[in-house]
Design an enzyme around this catalytic site. Sequence first.
Site, PDB file in Angstrom:
ATOM      1  N   ASN A   8       0.856  -1.185   0.000  1.00  0.00           N
ATOM      2  CA  ASN A   8       0.000   0.000   0.000  1.00  0.00           C
ATOM      3  C   ASN A   8       0.898   1.243   0.000  1.00  0.00           C
ATOM      4  OD1 ASN A   8      -1.817   2.053   0.500  1.00  0.00           O
ATOM      5  ND2 ASN A   8      -2.175   1.492   2.638  1.00  0.00           N
ATOM      6  N   TRP A   9       0.932   1.937  -1.143  1.00  0.00           N
ATOM      7  CA  TRP A   9       1.830   3.090  -1.267  1.00  0.00           C
ATOM      8  C   TRP A   9       1.212   4.382  -0.713  1.00  0.00           C
ATOM      9  CZ3 TRP A   9       4.121   2.200  -6.905  1.00  0.00           C
ATOM     10  CH2 TRP A   9       4.977   1.102  -6.844  1.00  0.00           C
ATOM     11  N   LYS A  10       0.021   4.295  -0.184  1.00  0.00           N
ATOM     12  CA  LYS A  10      -0.634   5.458   0.445  1.00  0.00           C
ATOM     13  C   LYS A  10      -0.499   6.697  -0.456  1.00  0.00           C
ATOM     14  CE  LYS A  10       0.525   3.439   4.883  1.00  0.00           C
ATOM     15  NZ  LYS A  10       0.199   3.519   6.275  1.00  0.00           N
ATOM     16  N   HIS A  97      -9.511   1.060   5.614  1.00  0.00           N
ATOM     17  CA  HIS A  97      -8.155   1.268   6.143  1.00  0.00           C
ATOM     18  C   HIS A  97      -8.229   2.238   7.317  1.00  0.00           C
ATOM     19  CE1 HIS A  97      -3.985   2.487   6.508  1.00  0.00           C
ATOM     20  NE2 HIS A  97      -3.681   1.367   5.879  1.00  0.00           N
ATOM     21  N   GLU A  99      -6.527   4.654   8.239  1.00  0.00           N
ATOM     22  CA  GLU A  99      -6.358   6.085   7.945  1.00  0.00           C
ATOM     23  C   GLU A  99      -7.650   6.680   7.391  1.00  0.00           C
ATOM     24  OE1 GLU A  99      -2.803   5.415   5.682  1.00  0.00           O
ATOM     25  OE2 GLU A  99      -1.820   4.827   7.563  1.00  0.00           O
ATOM     26  N   GLU A 170      -5.347  -5.150  10.985  1.00  0.00           N
ATOM     27  CA  GLU A 170      -4.289  -4.155  11.127  1.00  0.00           C
ATOM     28  C   GLU A 170      -4.509  -3.371  12.418  1.00  0.00           C
ATOM     29  OE1 GLU A 170      -2.495  -2.882   7.185  1.00  0.00           O
ATOM     30  OE2 GLU A 170      -4.396  -1.856   7.268  1.00  0.00           O
ATOM     31  N   GLY A 176       2.531   2.086  10.813  1.00  0.00           N
ATOM     32  CA  GLY A 176       3.452   3.194  10.612  1.00  0.00           C
ATOM     33  C   GLY A 176       4.210   3.592  11.866  1.00  0.00           C
ATOM     34  N   SER A 215       3.493  -2.381  10.402  1.00  0.00           N
ATOM     35  CA  SER A 215       4.960  -2.363  10.497  1.00  0.00           C
ATOM     36  C   SER A 215       5.613  -3.684  10.097  1.00  0.00           C
ATOM     37  CB  SER A 215       5.407  -1.935  11.907  1.00  0.00           C
ATOM     38  OG  SER A 215       4.971  -0.614  12.164  1.00  0.00           O
ATOM     39  N   GLY A 237       4.808   1.384   4.879  1.00  0.00           N
ATOM     40  CA  GLY A 237       6.136   2.009   4.799  1.00  0.00           C
ATOM     41  C   GLY A 237       7.190   1.158   4.100  1.00  0.00           C
TER      42      GLY A 237
HETATM   43  C1  PEP Z   1      -0.784  -0.005   6.014  1.00  0.00           C
HETATM   44  O1  PEP Z   1      -0.699   1.028   5.392  1.00  0.00           O
HETATM   45  O2  PEP Z   1      -1.777  -0.726   5.855  1.00  0.00           O
HETATM   46  C2  PEP Z   1       0.292  -0.387   6.940  1.00  0.00           C
HETATM   47  C3  PEP Z   1       0.177  -1.523   7.598  1.00  0.00           C
HETATM   48  O3  PEP Z   1       1.345   0.487   7.079  1.00  0.00           O
HETATM   49  P1  PEP Z   1       2.778   0.162   7.753  1.00  0.00           P
HETATM   50  O4  PEP Z   1       3.287  -1.108   7.113  1.00  0.00           O
HETATM   51  O5  PEP Z   1       3.628   1.353   7.429  1.00  0.00           O
HETATM   52  O6  PEP Z   1       2.554  -0.026   9.221  1.00  0.00           O
END
Ligand code: PEP
Length: 251
Positions: A8-10, A97, A99, A170, A176, A215, A237
Amino acid sequence: MKKLMAANWKMYKTRDEAEQTARGLVGLVAGRIPADREVLVIPPFTALSVVARELAAIPGFSLGAQNFYPAAQGAFTGEIAPDMLLDLGCAYALAGHSERRHVLGESDAFVGRKVAFGLAAGLRMILCVGEKIEERQAGLVREVVKRQLDAGLSDVVPDVHPETLVVAYEPVWAIGTGLTAGPADVAEAHGFVREMLRARYGEKGNEVRILYGGSVKPENSGEIIGIDNVDGVLVGGASLRAESFAAIALA
Ligand code: PEP
Protein backbone atom coordinates in the site's frame (compact mmCIF):
# COMPACT_ATOMS: atom_id res chain seq x y z
CA MET A 1 -5.33 -20.48 -1.47
CA LYS A 2 -2.59 -18.08 -2.64
CA LYS A 3 -0.86 -15.92 -0.02
CA LEU A 4 -1.42 -12.27 -0.86
CA MET A 5 1.58 -9.94 -0.40
CA ALA A 6 0.22 -6.40 -0.76
CA ALA A 7 2.02 -3.05 -1.02
CA ASN A 8 0.00 0.00 0.00
CA TRP A 9 1.83 3.09 -1.27
CA LYS A 10 -0.63 5.46 0.45
CA MET A 11 -0.21 9.11 -0.66
CA TYR A 12 3.38 8.69 -1.83
CA LYS A 13 5.05 8.78 -5.26
CA THR A 14 4.68 10.85 -8.38
CA ARG A 15 4.13 8.94 -11.61
CA ASP A 16 7.88 8.82 -12.32
CA GLU A 17 8.67 7.58 -8.84
CA ALA A 18 5.92 4.97 -9.02
CA GLU A 19 7.14 3.80 -12.41
CA GLN A 20 10.71 3.41 -11.14
CA THR A 21 9.61 1.51 -8.02
CA ALA A 22 7.29 -0.80 -9.96
CA ARG A 23 10.00 -1.45 -12.54
CA GLY A 24 12.51 -2.19 -9.78
CA LEU A 25 10.07 -4.55 -8.08
CA VAL A 26 9.36 -6.43 -11.29
CA GLY A 27 13.11 -6.73 -11.90
CA LEU A 28 13.63 -8.21 -8.45
CA VAL A 29 10.69 -10.60 -8.21
CA ALA A 30 9.39 -11.45 -11.70
CA GLY A 31 9.92 -15.13 -12.35
CA ARG A 32 10.60 -15.77 -8.64
CA ILE A 33 7.06 -15.51 -7.23
CA PRO A 34 6.11 -18.95 -5.89
CA ALA A 35 2.99 -20.46 -7.47
CA ASP A 36 1.16 -20.12 -4.14
CA ARG A 37 1.75 -16.35 -3.84
CA GLU A 38 0.28 -13.24 -5.40
CA VAL A 39 1.98 -9.82 -5.26
CA LEU A 40 -0.39 -6.86 -5.18
CA VAL A 41 0.63 -3.24 -5.72
CA ILE A 42 -1.75 -0.51 -4.53
CA PRO A 43 -0.46 2.88 -5.71
CA PRO A 44 -2.23 6.25 -5.44
CA PHE A 45 -4.89 6.84 -8.13
CA THR A 46 -2.61 9.13 -10.15
CA ALA A 47 -0.01 6.38 -10.61
CA LEU A 48 -2.38 3.49 -11.40
CA SER A 49 -1.93 3.66 -15.15
CA VAL A 50 1.88 3.81 -15.11
CA VAL A 51 2.08 0.96 -12.60
CA ALA A 52 -0.47 -1.03 -14.64
CA ARG A 53 1.84 -0.68 -17.64
CA GLU A 54 4.85 -1.96 -15.67
CA LEU A 55 2.97 -4.96 -14.25
CA ALA A 56 1.04 -5.84 -17.40
CA ALA A 57 1.16 -9.52 -18.26
CA ILE A 58 3.73 -10.35 -15.56
CA PRO A 59 2.55 -13.56 -13.87
CA GLY A 60 1.94 -13.31 -10.14
CA PHE A 61 1.30 -9.54 -9.99
CA SER A 62 -2.00 -7.71 -9.46
CA LEU A 63 -3.00 -4.07 -9.24
CA GLY A 64 -5.26 -2.52 -6.61
CA ALA A 65 -6.76 0.81 -5.58
CA GLN A 66 -6.79 2.45 -2.16
CA ASN A 67 -10.35 3.71 -2.30
CA PHE A 68 -13.48 4.43 -4.37
CA TYR A 69 -16.97 5.82 -3.89
CA PRO A 70 -19.82 3.27 -3.77
CA ALA A 71 -21.81 4.46 -6.78
CA ALA A 72 -21.63 3.55 -10.47
CA GLN A 73 -21.18 7.17 -11.53
CA GLY A 74 -22.70 10.55 -10.76
CA ALA A 75 -22.27 13.96 -9.20
CA PHE A 76 -19.64 13.01 -6.61
CA THR A 77 -16.91 15.57 -7.14
CA GLY A 78 -13.47 14.28 -6.29
CA GLU A 79 -14.50 10.64 -6.17
CA ILE A 80 -13.66 7.60 -8.28
CA ALA A 81 -16.06 4.78 -9.28
CA PRO A 82 -15.24 1.05 -9.28
CA ASP A 83 -15.69 0.82 -13.08
CA MET A 84 -12.98 3.46 -13.52
CA LEU A 85 -10.62 1.30 -11.48
CA LEU A 86 -11.51 -1.86 -13.38
CA ASP A 87 -10.91 0.08 -16.59
CA LEU A 88 -7.35 0.83 -15.38
CA GLY A 89 -6.66 -2.84 -14.67
CA CYS A 90 -7.37 -2.92 -10.93
CA ALA A 91 -8.41 -6.28 -9.55
CA TYR A 92 -8.54 -5.27 -5.86
CA ALA A 93 -9.54 -2.32 -3.68
CA LEU A 94 -9.14 -1.49 0.00
CA ALA A 95 -12.00 -0.48 2.30
CA GLY A 96 -11.87 0.51 5.94
CA HIS A 97 -8.15 1.27 6.14
CA SER A 98 -7.51 2.83 9.54
CA GLU A 99 -6.36 6.08 7.94
CA ARG A 100 -9.73 6.39 6.20
CA ARG A 101 -11.63 5.44 9.35
CA HIS A 102 -9.69 7.62 11.78
CA VAL A 103 -8.25 10.47 9.67
CA LEU A 104 -11.00 10.82 7.06
CA GLY A 105 -13.84 9.88 9.41
CA GLU A 106 -15.39 6.97 7.49
CA SER A 107 -18.01 5.09 9.49
CA ASP A 108 -18.41 1.33 9.83
CA ALA A 109 -21.63 1.58 7.81
CA PHE A 110 -20.00 3.50 4.94
CA VAL A 111 -17.17 0.94 4.83
CA GLY A 112 -19.82 -1.79 4.59
CA ARG A 113 -21.47 -0.03 1.64
CA LYS A 114 -18.12 0.08 -0.14
CA VAL A 115 -17.32 -3.60 0.43
CA ALA A 116 -20.67 -4.75 -0.97
CA PHE A 117 -20.66 -2.27 -3.85
CA GLY A 118 -17.08 -3.05 -4.85
CA LEU A 119 -17.71 -6.80 -4.87
CA ALA A 120 -20.89 -6.39 -6.91
CA ALA A 121 -18.98 -4.22 -9.38
CA GLY A 122 -16.36 -6.95 -9.88
CA LEU A 123 -13.52 -5.84 -7.60
CA ARG A 124 -11.91 -8.12 -5.03
CA MET A 125 -12.33 -6.32 -1.73
CA ILE A 126 -9.86 -6.07 1.14
CA LEU A 127 -11.76 -5.10 4.30
CA CYS A 128 -9.37 -3.66 6.90
CA VAL A 129 -10.20 -3.97 10.60
CA GLY A 130 -8.25 -3.32 13.79
CA GLU A 131 -8.31 -1.77 17.21
CA LYS A 132 -6.77 1.45 18.54
CA ILE A 133 -4.28 1.25 21.41
CA GLU A 134 -6.79 2.43 24.02
CA GLU A 135 -9.24 -0.24 22.83
CA ARG A 136 -6.55 -2.93 23.18
CA GLN A 137 -5.65 -1.65 26.66
CA ALA A 138 -9.33 -1.79 27.63
CA GLY A 139 -9.52 -5.45 26.47
CA LEU A 140 -11.83 -4.58 23.57
CA VAL A 141 -9.95 -6.15 20.65
CA ARG A 142 -12.63 -8.77 19.91
CA GLU A 143 -15.50 -6.30 20.32
CA VAL A 144 -13.94 -3.79 17.91
CA VAL A 145 -12.97 -6.39 15.32
CA LYS A 146 -16.42 -8.00 15.54
CA ARG A 147 -18.20 -4.67 15.14
CA GLN A 148 -16.07 -3.72 12.11
CA LEU A 149 -16.47 -7.15 10.50
CA ASP A 150 -20.23 -7.27 11.11
CA ALA A 151 -20.73 -3.82 9.59
CA GLY A 152 -18.17 -4.37 6.84
CA LEU A 153 -19.76 -7.61 5.67
CA SER A 154 -23.42 -6.91 6.44
CA ASP A 155 -24.45 -6.21 2.84
CA VAL A 156 -22.22 -8.81 1.18
CA VAL A 157 -24.21 -11.56 -0.54
CA PRO A 158 -24.06 -14.87 1.39
CA ASP A 159 -22.83 -16.77 -1.67
CA VAL A 160 -19.86 -14.45 -2.17
CA HIS A 161 -16.93 -16.21 -3.80
CA PRO A 162 -14.35 -16.53 -1.00
CA GLU A 163 -11.45 -15.68 -3.32
CA THR A 164 -12.92 -12.24 -3.91
CA LEU A 165 -13.07 -11.29 -0.24
CA VAL A 166 -10.01 -10.54 1.90
CA VAL A 167 -9.87 -9.29 5.49
CA ALA A 168 -6.81 -7.41 6.73
CA TYR A 169 -6.25 -7.33 10.48
CA GLU A 170 -4.29 -4.15 11.13
CA PRO A 171 -4.00 -3.02 14.74
CA VAL A 172 -4.03 0.77 14.45
CA TRP A 173 -1.23 1.18 17.01
CA ALA A 174 1.07 -0.92 14.80
CA ILE A 175 0.50 1.02 11.56
CA GLY A 176 3.45 3.19 10.61
CA THR A 177 4.81 3.14 14.18
CA GLY A 178 7.48 0.46 13.96
CA LEU A 179 5.51 -1.55 16.56
CA THR A 180 4.34 -4.99 15.47
CA ALA A 181 1.81 -7.18 17.23
CA GLY A 182 3.58 -10.20 18.77
CA PRO A 183 3.03 -13.65 17.22
CA ALA A 184 0.60 -14.65 19.99
CA ASP A 185 -1.50 -11.50 19.50
CA VAL A 186 -1.53 -11.99 15.74
CA ALA A 187 -2.54 -15.65 16.10
CA GLU A 188 -5.30 -14.75 18.56
CA ALA A 189 -6.76 -11.95 16.40
CA HIS A 190 -6.55 -13.95 13.18
CA GLY A 191 -8.09 -16.97 14.86
CA PHE A 192 -10.98 -14.78 15.97
CA VAL A 193 -11.46 -13.34 12.46
CA ARG A 194 -11.45 -16.88 11.07
CA GLU A 195 -14.11 -17.94 13.62
CA MET A 196 -16.27 -15.02 12.55
CA LEU A 197 -15.84 -15.82 8.87
CA ARG A 198 -16.79 -19.44 9.48
CA ALA A 199 -19.83 -18.38 11.50
CA ARG A 200 -20.93 -16.21 8.59
CA TYR A 201 -19.96 -18.31 5.56
CA GLY A 202 -19.52 -21.87 6.92
CA GLU A 203 -16.69 -23.91 5.36
CA LYS A 204 -16.18 -21.18 2.75
CA GLY A 205 -14.98 -18.95 5.59
CA ASN A 206 -11.77 -21.01 5.62
CA GLU A 207 -11.02 -19.82 2.08
CA VAL A 208 -11.27 -16.07 2.77
CA ARG A 209 -7.74 -14.75 3.10
CA ILE A 210 -6.77 -12.90 6.27
CA LEU A 211 -3.80 -10.52 5.94
CA TYR A 212 -1.77 -9.01 8.75
CA GLY A 213 -0.72 -5.36 8.53
CA GLY A 214 1.26 -3.15 10.89
CA SER A 215 4.96 -2.36 10.50
CA VAL A 216 5.72 -5.49 8.48
CA LYS A 217 9.31 -5.34 7.25
CA PRO A 218 11.85 -7.76 5.73
CA GLU A 219 13.11 -8.70 9.21
CA ASN A 220 9.72 -9.89 10.52
CA SER A 221 7.73 -10.92 7.45
CA GLY A 222 8.95 -14.54 7.40
CA GLU A 223 7.81 -15.12 10.98
CA ILE A 224 4.47 -13.35 10.48
CA ILE A 225 3.58 -15.23 7.32
CA GLY A 226 4.18 -18.52 9.18
CA ILE A 227 1.54 -17.82 11.86
CA ASP A 228 -1.73 -19.80 11.71
CA ASN A 229 -4.48 -18.06 9.73
CA VAL A 230 -2.08 -15.46 8.28
CA ASP A 231 -2.68 -15.65 4.53
CA GLY A 232 -0.56 -12.69 3.53
CA VAL A 233 0.51 -9.21 4.56
CA LEU A 234 -0.51 -5.63 3.86
CA VAL A 235 2.57 -3.43 3.93
CA GLY A 236 2.79 0.36 4.01
CA GLY A 237 6.14 2.01 4.80
CA ALA A 238 8.34 -0.95 3.93
CA SER A 239 6.66 -1.33 0.53
CA LEU A 240 7.83 2.05 -0.73
CA ARG A 241 11.27 0.75 -1.71
CA ALA A 242 11.42 -2.03 -4.29
CA GLU A 243 14.24 -3.86 -2.48
CA SER A 244 12.49 -4.03 0.86
CA PHE A 245 9.09 -5.01 -0.55
CA ALA A 246 10.73 -7.62 -2.80
CA ALA A 247 12.34 -9.16 0.29
CA ILE A 248 8.95 -9.25 2.04
CA ALA A 249 7.09 -10.61 -0.99
CA LEU A 250 9.56 -13.48 -1.36
CA ALA A 251 10.06 -14.13 2.39
C1 PEP B 1 -0.78 -0.01 6.01
O1 PEP B 1 -0.70 1.03 5.39
O2 PEP B 1 -1.78 -0.73 5.85
C2 PEP B 1 0.29 -0.39 6.94
C3 PEP B 1 0.18 -1.52 7.60
O3 PEP B 1 1.34 0.49 7.08
P1 PEP B 1 2.78 0.16 7.75
O4 PEP B 1 3.29 -1.11 7.11
O5 PEP B 1 3.63 1.35 7.43
O6 PEP B 1 2.55 -0.03 9.22
